[in-house]
Motif scaffolding. Sequence first.
Motif, PDB file in Angstrom:
ATOM      1  N   SER A 135     -24.745   9.357  88.553  1.00  0.00           N
ATOM      2  CA  SER A 135     -24.366  10.739  89.609  1.00  0.00           C
ATOM      3  C   SER A 135     -25.312   9.909  91.075  1.00  0.00           C
ATOM      4  O   SER A 135     -26.106   9.972  90.783  1.00  0.00           O
ATOM      5  N   THR A 138     -24.670  12.280  93.887  1.00  0.00           N
ATOM      6  CA  THR A 138     -25.772  13.738  94.281  1.00  0.00           C
ATOM      7  C   THR A 138     -26.578  14.447  92.965  1.00  0.00           C
ATOM      8  O   THR A 138     -27.351  15.432  93.164  1.00  0.00           O
ATOM      9  N   LYS A 139     -27.043  13.651  92.006  1.00  0.00           N
ATOM     10  CA  LYS A 139     -28.066  14.506  91.142  1.00  0.00           C
ATOM     11  C   LYS A 139     -27.701  16.000  90.694  1.00  0.00           C
ATOM     12  O   LYS A 139     -28.513  16.077  90.270  1.00  0.00           O
ATOM     13  N   LYS A 140     -26.541  16.208  90.453  1.00  0.00           N
ATOM     14  CA  LYS A 140     -25.784  16.978  89.907  1.00  0.00           C
ATOM     15  C   LYS A 140     -24.425  17.368  89.428  1.00  0.00           C
ATOM     16  O   LYS A 140     -23.182  16.208  89.842  1.00  0.00           O
ATOM     17  N   SER A 184     -33.108  16.140  82.333  1.00  0.00           N
ATOM     18  CA  SER A 184     -32.491  17.561  83.077  1.00  0.00           C
ATOM     19  C   SER A 184     -33.611  17.390  84.730  1.00  0.00           C
ATOM     20  O   SER A 184     -34.028  18.570  85.329  1.00  0.00           O
ATOM     21  N   ILE A 188     -31.849  15.698  87.279  1.00  0.00           N
ATOM     22  CA  ILE A 188     -30.332  15.950  87.136  1.00  0.00           C
ATOM     23  C   ILE A 188     -30.559  17.520  87.223  1.00  0.00           C
ATOM     24  O   ILE A 188     -31.235  18.276  86.629  1.00  0.00           O
ATOM     25  N   THR A 189     -29.791  18.022  87.958  1.00  0.00           N
ATOM     26  CA  THR A 189     -29.328  19.439  88.636  1.00  0.00           C
ATOM     27  C   THR A 189     -27.808  19.352  87.144  1.00  0.00           C
ATOM     28  O   THR A 189     -26.978  18.983  87.789  1.00  0.00           O
ATOM     29  N   VAL A 238     -25.077  22.284  86.118  1.00  0.00           N
ATOM     30  CA  VAL A 238     -24.080  23.740  86.446  1.00  0.00           C
ATOM     31  C   VAL A 238     -24.027  24.100  84.910  1.00  0.00           C
ATOM     32  O   VAL A 238     -22.186  23.164  84.371  1.00  0.00           O
ATOM     33  N   GLU A 275     -21.894  23.781  93.797  1.00  0.00           N
ATOM     34  CA  GLU A 275     -23.681  22.808  93.805  1.00  0.00           C
ATOM     35  C   GLU A 275     -23.308  21.878  93.929  1.00  0.00           C
ATOM     36  O   GLU A 275     -24.120  20.764  94.383  1.00  0.00           O
ATOM     37  N   ILE A 308     -21.700  18.840  92.154  1.00  0.00           N
ATOM     38  CA  ILE A 308     -21.587  18.049  91.417  1.00  0.00           C
ATOM     39  C   ILE A 308     -20.526  16.720  91.623  1.00  0.00           C
ATOM     40  O   ILE A 308     -19.652  17.157  92.502  1.00  0.00           O
TER      41      ILE A 308
END
Length: 263
Positions: free
Chosen positions: A107, A109-111, A134, A137-138, A140, A175, A177
């Motif tokens: 990732s 965007t780190k989401k 976690s 990384i965020t 959802v 968000e 992702i």
Amino acid sequence: MNPDSPIGIFDSGVGGSSIWREIHRLLPFENTIYLADSKNAPYGHKSKDEITALSIKNTETLIEMGSKLIVVACNTATTNAISVLRDTYNIPIIGIEPAVKPAALQSSTKKIGILATKGTLSSILFHKTSSAFSKEITMVEIVGEGLVQLIEAGKIESDEMTSLLLEYTAPMIKENIDYLVLGCSHYPYLIPQLQQLLPSNIKILDSGEPVARHTQNTLSSLRLLRKDTNAPTLRFYTNAETETLAALLQDFSEEISVEKKIF
């Protein structure tokens, strides 16, 4: 164990046939048996004890049918019951988990988004896997309420399905992702719709190909790969109506048999 014995695969319903597809693509000469426990679908709302009991029932059915290896093609069954299965039966057992690790590592965007059942997202095994990433990384996490039931009912292309997918993907898009992890083996059948609904920069990951590679590597290490290049026997059983499973596999209709079975 005989290399000509079949690979046994089970799921809470028809969705694990997406995993079967990847296994058959990689290992086209392997005999297979697939159990769709659609009578008890979905597993995602059931207790850990119920999921474990159903997984034991399915595993014992596949062992009785002569399987040389069992693939638990169900995220909820894997995350709740696979340790019990491995401790109980002397047969190679392969599970399936959401592809959180590759999504987190790739990732930008780190989401990342995770669409899964309640049973998977609330499991100890999933929490253990996801907690390793976690901090950086965020995640959802969205429970795909109602998706399995619609797929089991053959309503993949329905307006109701589109409405649910719009609802579940909206917070992920908000968000920002860049990866969507599918945490249920039913969900790969939704990829064409998801690709239409999601921005083009969002990549979708499922676990089919890694499970197939793991199956191949395990059979190879145990010298259980089938050497016969004659057409394999591909058997599918469901304890509910056969129409939905047959429809999902219609491109294999000349090679497979889909039958109703009590298990």
